[in-house]
Motif scaffolding. Structure first.
Motif, mmCIF file in Angstrom:
data_model
loop_
_atom_site.group_PDB
_atom_site.id
_atom_site.type_symbol
_atom_site.label_atom_id
_atom_site.label_comp_id
_atom_site.label_asym_id
_atom_site.label_seq_id
_atom_site.Cartn_x
_atom_site.Cartn_y
_atom_site.Cartn_z
ATOM 1 N N SER A 129 -91.535 40.247 27.575
ATOM 2 C CA SER A 129 -90.396 39.355 27.808
ATOM 3 C C SER A 129 -90.877 37.974 28.224
ATOM 4 O O SER A 129 -90.349 36.955 27.775
ATOM 5 N N SER A 130 -91.874 37.947 29.091
ATOM 6 C CA SER A 130 -92.440 36.677 29.528
ATOM 7 C C SER A 130 -92.989 35.907 28.332
ATOM 8 O O SER A 130 -92.738 34.709 28.179
ATOM 9 N N SER A 131 -93.706 36.595 27.456
ATOM 10 C CA SER A 131 -94.282 35.970 26.275
ATOM 11 C C SER A 131 -93.180 35.393 25.379
ATOM 12 O O SER A 131 -93.290 34.275 24.871
ATOM 13 N N TYR A 132 -92.114 36.158 25.170
ATOM 14 C CA TYR A 132 -90.999 35.714 24.344
ATOM 15 C C TYR A 132 -90.398 34.410 24.884
ATOM 16 O O TYR A 132 -90.196 33.441 24.149
ATOM 17 N N HIS A 133 -90.114 34.367 26.183
ATOM 18 C CA HIS A 133 -89.485 33.184 26.784
ATOM 19 C C HIS A 133 -90.427 31.977 26.774
ATOM 20 O O HIS A 133 -89.994 30.849 26.516
ATOM 21 N N VAL A 134 -91.703 32.212 27.021
ATOM 22 C CA VAL A 134 -92.675 31.108 26.992
ATOM 23 C C VAL A 134 -92.790 30.548 25.573
ATOM 24 O O VAL A 134 -92.859 29.327 25.383
ATOM 25 N N ARG A 135 -92.791 31.420 24.562
ATOM 26 C CA ARG A 135 -92.844 30.937 23.174
ATOM 27 C C ARG A 135 -91.636 30.050 22.846
ATOM 28 O O ARG A 135 -91.773 29.031 22.174
ATOM 29 N N LEU A 136 -90.449 30.433 23.322
ATOM 30 C CA LEU A 136 -89.256 29.607 23.088
ATOM 31 C C LEU A 136 -89.392 28.249 23.773
ATOM 32 O O LEU A 136 -89.037 27.216 23.199
ATOM 33 N N LEU A 137 -89.900 28.246 24.996
ATOM 34 C CA LEU A 137 -90.114 26.985 25.714
ATOM 35 C C LEU A 137 -91.161 26.130 25.006
ATOM 36 O O LEU A 137 -91.012 24.908 24.903
#
Length: 195
Positions: A69-77
Motif C-alpha cells: 500500500s505504501s508503494s502504491y501511494h508513493v508511486r501516485l505521489l
C-alpha cells in the motif's frame, strides 16, 4: 487569490539529498496532483517525507501501512511530481530508493467558495487520530477585526510558525501546527421584521 501552502521542513542532515536543488515551491495545478494531495494517506506520507528522505519500508512503518500500500501511494505521489527519488543504495542485491518531497513547500489552489479545504480536513483527521492522552492545545476564538487587524493577525501567526520552523529538530517527535484565520459566511437574513 488566496492559496494554501504545505511547508516541508529542511533537515540539516540532508546534504546528501541536495535540498538546495529542490525548488522552493511546487504549485499544484493539475487534477492528478490535486487528487494526490487530497488523499489522507498520501498526506500522511508527505508528512513523513517533509523532514528526511525515507524508503518505502520506512514510510510503511511510520504511517502504519502494508509495504504494498505504501508503494502504491508513493508511486501516485511520484507520478504527480510531488515526491522524487533522491538517492539509491544496494542492499543484498536490491536497490533501495529514498524518496523526499520534490519542493520545500507545496501550494494548493484556492478551493473556491464552498469548496473543500483539503488541508483543514486532513488536519482535523490527524487531530482526531492523535492519541487521546497526548498533550493538545486546541482553541477556537470568535473575533471582530478590522481589515488591518485581520491582516496583522495573519502575518503574526505566519511569523510565529516560521520562527518555530527554523528551530525545528528532525530528531524530535512530530508536532502539527494548524491555524485558520478566515471570515465565516454570513447567514442569510430571513425576510420580515421582528415579532
Amino acid at each position: 487569490m488566496e492559496t494554501t501552502v504545505i511547508q516541508c521542513e529542511e533537515n540539516v542532515n540532508q546534504a546528501r539529498m541536495s535540498a538546495d536543488d529542490r525548488p522552493g515551491t511546487f504549485h499544484v495545478t493539475t487534477d492528478e496532483q490535486l487528487r494526490a494531495v487530497s488523499n489522507l494517506t498520501r498526506h500522511r506520507i508527505m508528512a513523513v517525507l517533509r523532514f528526511e528522505p525515507a524508503t518505502i519500508t520506512q514510510i510503511a512503518d511510520r504511517v502504519g501501512l502494508a509495504k504494498g500500500s505504501s508503494s502504491y501511494h508513493v508511486r501516485l505521489l511520484e507520478r504527480a511530481g510531488l515526491v522524487k527519488v533522491v538517492r539509491t543504495r544496494k542492499v543484498r542485491g536490491v536497490t533501495e530508493r529514498y524518496y523526499a518531497m520534490a519542493a520545500r513547500s507545496i501550494e494548493l489552489p484556492d478551493p473556491g467558495e464552498g469548496g473543500p479545504d483539503v488541508l483543514m480536513r486532513h488536519a482535523v483527521a490527524d487531530l482526531e487520530a492523535a492519541p487521546a492522552a497526548s498533550e493538545r492545545h486546541v482553541r477556537m476564538a470568535h473575533l471582530r477585526l478590522s481589515e488591518d487587524q485581520f491582516a496583522e493577525l495573519g502575518a503574526r501567526l505566519q511569523a510565529l510558525a516560521d520562527e518555530y520552523r527554523e528551530v525545528s529538530d528532525p530528531a524530535l517527535p512530530d508536532v502539527s501546527l494548524v491555524f485558520a484565520l478566515f471570515r465565516p459566511a454570513q447567514p442569510a437574513r430571513a425576510g420580515g421584521g421582528a415579532e
